[in-house]
Design an enzyme around this catalytic site. Structure first.
Site, short mmCIF file in Angstrom:
data_model
loop_
_atom_site.label_atom_id
_atom_site.label_comp_id
_atom_site.label_asym_id
_atom_site.label_seq_id
_atom_site.Cartn_x
_atom_site.Cartn_y
_atom_site.Cartn_z
N CYS A 55 0.98 -1.34 0.04
CA CYS A 55 -0.04 0.18 0.03
C CYS A 55 0.93 1.26 -0.05
CB CYS A 55 -0.91 0.26 1.26
SG CYS A 55 -2.29 -1.29 1.06
N CYS B 85 -0.16 9.92 7.16
CA CYS B 85 0.75 9.53 7.95
C CYS B 85 0.76 9.70 9.44
CB CYS B 85 2.28 10.44 7.46
SG CYS B 85 2.64 10.26 5.72
#
Ligand code: FES
Length: 267
Positions: A9, A79
């Site tokens: 991913c 993130c």
């Protein structure tokens, strides 16, 4: 140790920590596969964790991580979410005696990136997201084939609907406890902070004249006083803001200029 994401991913993170004899995090380290933002968020997360108990560390949100970093571009917010997930996985793993693998909660909505309904609900709720594109920025869901976008939209509507109901309940609860003087102060504050700047931007103004029970008397000034849309401004803007932020029971009446009432007209 907590491991989340996958190389397939595009990013993955392994987070480790050790505790001191008082149960506080003595050290934390990471290994990440990803972009500069993934490295930066992982790095600040290890700094944020140090010195905390597990209960304190568990309260760190993805928003805290991004803020600690001084902000992140919205396309990189995923993130910070990956950091928060890794932290949870590591704590779970520790509590499970080092044998507990992080398992996805809920049902997979985005098969391209393996994101579940629970994770989408969580990023929407914690970051107050309102569009599918934002959800993609925060957890990647929807960023591949796009086949899950309809389902993501439904989740956003459900979570935001619940949030609106919760906020309305909070306002009703708070309004029931307001004393008269607190109510007047709050009305004045909402007028000063939210209503007046918007009217001034269009050459108008507003003044609070009186508050009698649930009736709020105001006077429109400047351009607003002559505006043919004054009644609409009063109901759709002034009254709805006061209902939303002070009490749903409030209603607003305009105190007209005596000269105008004696024969003037709006133009
Ligand atoms: S299923 Fe979500 S982007 Fe393909």
């Amino acid at each position: 140790m907590g491991e989340v994401g996958s190389l397939a991913c595009g990013d993955a993170l392994k987070l480790t920590f050790k505790l001191d004899k008082n149960g506080r995090i003595a050290d934390a380290k990471f290994k990440t596969f990803g972009c500069a933002s993934a490295i930066a968020t992982s790095s600040v997360l290890t700094e944020m964790m140090k010195g905390k108990t597990l209960a304190e560390a568990a309260k760190i949100t993805n928003r805290d991580i991004a803020d600690y970093l001084g902000g992140l571009p919205e396309q990189k917010m995923h993130c910070s979410v990956m950091g928060r997930e890794a932290l949870e996985a590591a704590i779970e793993n520790y509590k499970g005696g080092g044998r507990k693998k992080h398992e996805l909660e809920g049902k997979i909505v985005c098969t391209c990136f393996g994101v579940t309904d629970k994770e989408i609900e969580r990023v929407v709720r914690e970051n107050n997201l309102t569009t599918v594109d934002q959800v993609t920025n925060y957890c990647k869901a929807g960023g591949g084939c796009g086949g899950c976008k309809g389902e993501i939209q439904k989740i956003i509507e459900r979570v935001q609907g619940d949030r609106a109901k919760e906020q309305a309940a909070v306002v009703v609860h708070r309004a029931a406890k307001l004393t008269n003087i607190e109510k007047i102060r709050l009305v004045q504050q909402i007028i000063n902070e939210q209503i007046r700047p918007a009217l001034r931007a269009h050459g108008g103004d507003i003044e609070l004249v009186d508050v009698d029970g649930n009736k709020v008397m105001v006077a429109l000034r400047g351009m607003c006083a002559q505006c043919i849309q004054a009644d609409v401004t009063m109901k759709d803007f002034v009254e709805s803001r006061l209902k939303e932020f002070v009490s749903p029971e409030l209603f607003v009446e305009e105190q007209k200029d005596p000269a105008e009432e004696a024969g003037g007209h709006k133009g």
